[in-house]
Every structure is written in structure tokens, then in C-alpha cells.
Design a protein around this motif. Structure first.
Motif, PDB file in Angstrom:
ATOM      1  N   ARG A  94       1.252  -2.724   1.554  1.00  0.00           N
ATOM      2  CA  ARG A  94       1.438  -2.237   2.924  1.00  0.00           C
ATOM      3  C   ARG A  94       0.123  -2.480   3.644  1.00  0.00           C
ATOM      4  O   ARG A  94      -0.937  -2.251   3.064  1.00  0.00           O
ATOM      5  N   THR A  95       0.207  -2.906   4.903  1.00  0.00           N
ATOM      6  CA  THR A  95      -1.029  -3.200   5.611  1.00  0.00           C
ATOM      7  C   THR A  95      -1.141  -2.381   6.895  1.00  0.00           C
ATOM      8  O   THR A  95      -0.167  -2.194   7.617  1.00  0.00           O
ATOM      9  N   LEU A  96      -2.335  -1.909   7.146  1.00  0.00           N
ATOM     10  CA  LEU A  96      -2.658  -1.250   8.411  1.00  0.00           C
ATOM     11  C   LEU A  96      -3.944  -1.891   8.890  1.00  0.00           C
ATOM     12  O   LEU A  96      -5.027  -1.355   8.696  1.00  0.00           O
ATOM     13  N   LEU A  97      -3.804  -3.085   9.429  1.00  0.00           N
ATOM     14  CA  LEU A  97      -5.015  -3.828   9.774  1.00  0.00           C
ATOM     15  C   LEU A  97      -5.235  -3.890  11.271  1.00  0.00           C
ATOM     16  O   LEU A  97      -6.236  -3.421  11.777  1.00  0.00           O
ATOM     17  N   THR A  98      -4.265  -4.421  11.997  1.00  0.00           N
ATOM     18  CA  THR A  98      -4.460  -4.612  13.418  1.00  0.00           C
ATOM     19  C   THR A  98      -3.449  -3.758  14.168  1.00  0.00           C
ATOM     20  O   THR A  98      -2.266  -3.772  13.823  1.00  0.00           O
ATOM     21  N   ILE A  99      -3.912  -3.078  15.187  1.00  0.00           N
ATOM     22  CA  ILE A  99      -2.978  -2.286  15.988  1.00  0.00           C
ATOM     23  C   ILE A  99      -1.964  -3.222  16.634  1.00  0.00           C
ATOM     24  O   ILE A  99      -2.332  -4.236  17.208  1.00  0.00           O
ATOM     25  N   GLY A 100      -0.716  -2.896  16.487  1.00  0.00           N
ATOM     26  CA  GLY A 100       0.338  -3.713  17.092  1.00  0.00           C
ATOM     27  C   GLY A 100       0.884  -4.784  16.158  1.00  0.00           C
ATOM     28  O   GLY A 100       1.950  -5.323  16.415  1.00  0.00           O
ATOM     29  N   ALA A 101       0.170  -5.090  15.063  1.00  0.00           N
ATOM     30  CA  ALA A 101       0.621  -6.178  14.191  1.00  0.00           C
ATOM     31  C   ALA A 101       1.988  -5.857  13.595  1.00  0.00           C
ATOM     32  O   ALA A 101       2.229  -4.742  13.129  1.00  0.00           O
ATOM     33  N   GLY A 102       2.867  -6.842  13.639  1.00  0.00           N
ATOM     34  CA  GLY A 102       4.173  -6.674  13.001  1.00  0.00           C
ATOM     35  C   GLY A 102       5.141  -5.810  13.786  1.00  0.00           C
ATOM     36  O   GLY A 102       6.186  -5.431  13.275  1.00  0.00           O
ATOM     37  N   THR A 103       4.785  -5.481  15.027  1.00  0.00           N
ATOM     38  CA  THR A 103       5.716  -4.702  15.849  1.00  0.00           C
ATOM     39  C   THR A 103       6.112  -5.522  17.077  1.00  0.00           C
ATOM     40  O   THR A 103       5.414  -6.455  17.458  1.00  0.00           O
ATOM     41  N   VAL A 113      10.995   0.786  13.901  1.00  0.00           N
ATOM     42  CA  VAL A 113      11.010   1.436  12.585  1.00  0.00           C
ATOM     43  C   VAL A 113      12.211   0.938  11.773  1.00  0.00           C
ATOM     44  O   VAL A 113      12.110   0.639  10.579  1.00  0.00           O
ATOM     45  N   ARG A 114      13.338   0.799  12.454  1.00  0.00           N
ATOM     46  CA  ARG A 114      14.539   0.286  11.771  1.00  0.00           C
ATOM     47  C   ARG A 114      14.292  -1.132  11.241  1.00  0.00           C
ATOM     48  O   ARG A 114      14.630  -1.464  10.113  1.00  0.00           O
ATOM     49  N   MET A 115      13.626  -1.930  12.087  1.00  0.00           N
ATOM     50  CA  MET A 115      13.329  -3.302  11.680  1.00  0.00           C
ATOM     51  C   MET A 115      12.360  -3.312  10.489  1.00  0.00           C
ATOM     52  O   MET A 115      12.524  -4.068   9.535  1.00  0.00           O
ATOM     53  N   ARG A 116      11.373  -2.441  10.540  1.00  0.00           N
ATOM     54  CA  ARG A 116      10.384  -2.395   9.461  1.00  0.00           C
ATOM     55  C   ARG A 116      11.046  -1.995   8.134  1.00  0.00           C
ATOM     56  O   ARG A 116      10.687  -2.489   7.071  1.00  0.00           O
ATOM     57  N   TYR A 117      12.020  -1.104   8.220  1.00  0.00           N
ATOM     58  CA  TYR A 117      12.731  -0.671   7.007  1.00  0.00           C
ATOM     59  C   TYR A 117      13.327  -1.888   6.295  1.00  0.00           C
ATOM     60  O   TYR A 117      13.189  -2.046   5.083  1.00  0.00           O
ATOM     61  N   SER A 118      13.964  -2.765   7.088  1.00  0.00           N
ATOM     62  CA  SER A 118      14.574  -3.953   6.476  1.00  0.00           C
ATOM     63  C   SER A 118      13.509  -4.893   5.949  1.00  0.00           C
ATOM     64  O   SER A 118      13.631  -5.427   4.850  1.00  0.00           O
ATOM     65  N   LEU A 119      12.450  -5.070   6.740  1.00  0.00           N
ATOM     66  CA  LEU A 119      11.403  -6.012   6.317  1.00  0.00           C
ATOM     67  C   LEU A 119      10.730  -5.563   5.031  1.00  0.00           C
ATOM     68  O   LEU A 119      10.386  -6.380   4.176  1.00  0.00           O
ATOM     69  N   LEU A 120      10.542  -4.249   4.891  1.00  0.00           N
ATOM     70  CA  LEU A 120       9.866  -3.750   3.687  1.00  0.00           C
ATOM     71  C   LEU A 120      10.804  -3.717   2.485  1.00  0.00           C
ATOM     72  O   LEU A 120      10.364  -3.564   1.355  1.00  0.00           O
TER      73      LEU A 120
END
Ligand SMILES: Nc1ncnc2c1ncn2[C@@H]1O[C@H](COP(=O)(O)OP(=O)(O)OP(=O)(O)O)[C@@H](O)[C@H]1O
Length: 242
Positions: A94-103, A113-120
Motif C-alpha cells: 500500500r502506498t501513501l506517497l503523493t497527495i492525490g495519487a491514484g485518485t 473508495v469504491r474504485m480503490r476497493y476493486s484495484l486493491l
């Protein structure tokens, strides 16, 4: 340390960042700036790094501005390619590097959040449980259903932190992201990270906050000019299970 314990193994890997539009006069200004055979200039942001990280290790990454901390996290997170050498990462990240990344700014917090659930590829809880956890932890109120393009950096970091820490991962990569969140959320986020530690989750955390690093990490890597100049064990101040 057995082979099965290793979650990250880097051998002699470098990262080179193209310096577009920078003229040859920059050569000599920084020993990391090198000229390729085609004449282009690159910055060798990481220089033949070798590193092994064990499952559950809590690694702090320190060093002055521009010395390669974020670059190392991006290399491990697969966001930057290695030049030469090899890099092996085993397990979930899991990454928390750049604000906004991957959103996606045009989508609401809930939709992201729904999209992230599928991606993860989360399997341990349902999508509704995941959304409920993130909504509750991030405390965004009505903004949870507004496009995240309307969020402040601190609100975005709340959402990203919450999304990345619902389910344990083998490795969590954290950059100095937490400074933009307000104090109350920082305390809450630190508590959640400490729970990670109790569950023996490992992370790599780049930070200038010596107090936080001392509390949360048991190993410190110091980077200078893209090289690891020290790699030391340190006592973890918070208790972890035997
Ligand atoms: N997109 C880019 N273009 C050019 N150079 C870059 C780029 N990204 C990083 N660099 C360079 O790579 C080097 C390492 O940067 P990095 O962000 O890894 O440093 P850092 O140790 O995380 O710094 P800080 O403490 O300021 O966050 C720096 O010299 C920086 O200027």
C-alpha cells in the motif's frame, strides 16, 4: 533471517531521472548529473542501492532534502523503474506517497473508495464494509459525497490514509505526507499505524520527524546523494507483541 522473511530485495539498482531542457552546463554542478551516450542528461537519484527488508520491519528513511528518500519509496512501489541491478518485492503493497495519487478528482470520495476497493483486490471485507470504514475514519462528513477535486490537501490525505490502511498489507510505503493533515487527524492516524505495528505489519516511512521515527521504527536508513550511507537498528519505543 530466512528467505521467506524477505519482502523487499534490491541489488545494485539505480534510478535515473531524465533532466529535460537542462543544458550541459549543469554537468559538474552535482556529481549525480551524468551524460548518456546520446548526449542527454540524467540525475542519478539512486546510485547502486542494495537493501533487504524483512516482513514486519519498520524502516525509517532519513536524509536531507533531495537525497533520494521519495525516489527509494517509488522504486519499491513500482512507480519508478530500476536502471541496472534487480528489485524484487514480495507481497501486497500500500502506498501513501503523493497527495492525490491514484485518485480521480472528478469522482466523489465514495466513488474513489469504491474504485480503490476493486484495484486493491480486497477479499477480507465487502465493498460496503470497506466504504463504511473509510467514511468513518476519514471524517469527511458531507464531503465524502462530493468530488475530491473540491478537497483541501489535508482532506485528500485523510481519504488516502484511510483507504490505504483498512486492510493490512505486507508493506506500507509512507512519505512525509501526514504534515498536511490537522493535528487531530495526525493523532488518529498515528494510533492506526501503531495498531499496524501491533499486527506486525511492516512499513517504510520517509520523514524528517525524528520524534515520530523514533517512536515508530526499528531500523533507520540514511540516504545521502542517492546512496545508503548508514543502516542501523534502533529501539522501538512503543510496545509490540512478543
Ligand atoms: N521529476 C523530477 N525531475 C527532476 N529531478 C527530480 C524529479 N523528481 C526528483 N528529482 C530529483 O531527485 C533527487 C531525489 O529526490 P527525492 O524526492 O527522492 O528526495 P527526498 O530525499 O525525498 O527529498 P525531500 O526530503 O525534499 O522530500 C532530487 O535531487 C530531486 O531534485
Amino acid at each position: 533471517m530466512t528467505e521467506a522473511d524477505i519482502v523487499v530485495r534490491i541489488r545494485d539498482a539505480s534510478v535515473e531521472i531524465p533532466l529535460r531542457g537542462v543544458k550541459g552546463g549543469a554537468l559538474g554542478a552535482d556529481p549525480r548529473i551524468i551524460q548518456k551516450v546520446n548526449g542527454s542528461l540524467v540525475l542519478r537519484a539512486l546510485d547502486k542501492i542494495s537493501l533487504e527488508v524483512r516482513r514486519g520491519e519498520r524502516v525509517g528513511i532519513v536524509g536531507g532534502n533531495g537525497n533520494g528518500k521519495t525516489t527509494l519509496l517509488k522504486l519499491i512501489g513500482g512507480m519508478l523503474p530500476a536502471v541496472g541491478g534487480s528489485i524484487e518485492v514480495r507481497g501486497s503493497i500500500r502506498t501513501l506517497l503523493t497527495i492525490g495519487a491514484g485518485t480521480v478528482p472528478a469522482l466523489t470520495g465514495r466513488q474513489n473508495v469504491r474504485m480503490r476497493y476493486s484495484l486493491l483486490g480486497i477479499k477480507s471485507i465487502s465493498v460496503d464494509e470497506y466504504i463504511a470504514d473509510v467514511a468513518e475514519f476519514s471524517e469527511l462528513g458531507a464531503f465524502f459525497d462530493m468530488p475530491i477535486g473540491t478537497y483541501s490537501p489535508g482532506m485528500q490525505s485523510r481519504l488516502q490514509f484511510a483507504m490505504s490502511t483498512v486492510e493490512p498489507a505486507d508493506i506500507l510505503l509512507l512519505d512525509e505526507w501526514i504534515g498536511v493533515a490537522d493535528h487531530a487527524f495526525q493523532v488518529k492516524a498515528n494510533n492506526r499505524l501503531e495498531k499496524y505495528i501491533e499486527k506486525n505489519e511492516g512499513f517504510l516511512f520517509a520523514s524528517h520527524n525524528a520524534e515520530l521515527l523514533q517512536r515508530m521504527t526499528d531500523r533507520t536508513l540514511t540516504l545521502q546523494n542517492g546512496k545508503i550511507i548508514s543502516d542501523e537498528a534502533s529501539a522501538l519505543s512503543i510496545s509490540s507483541p512478543a
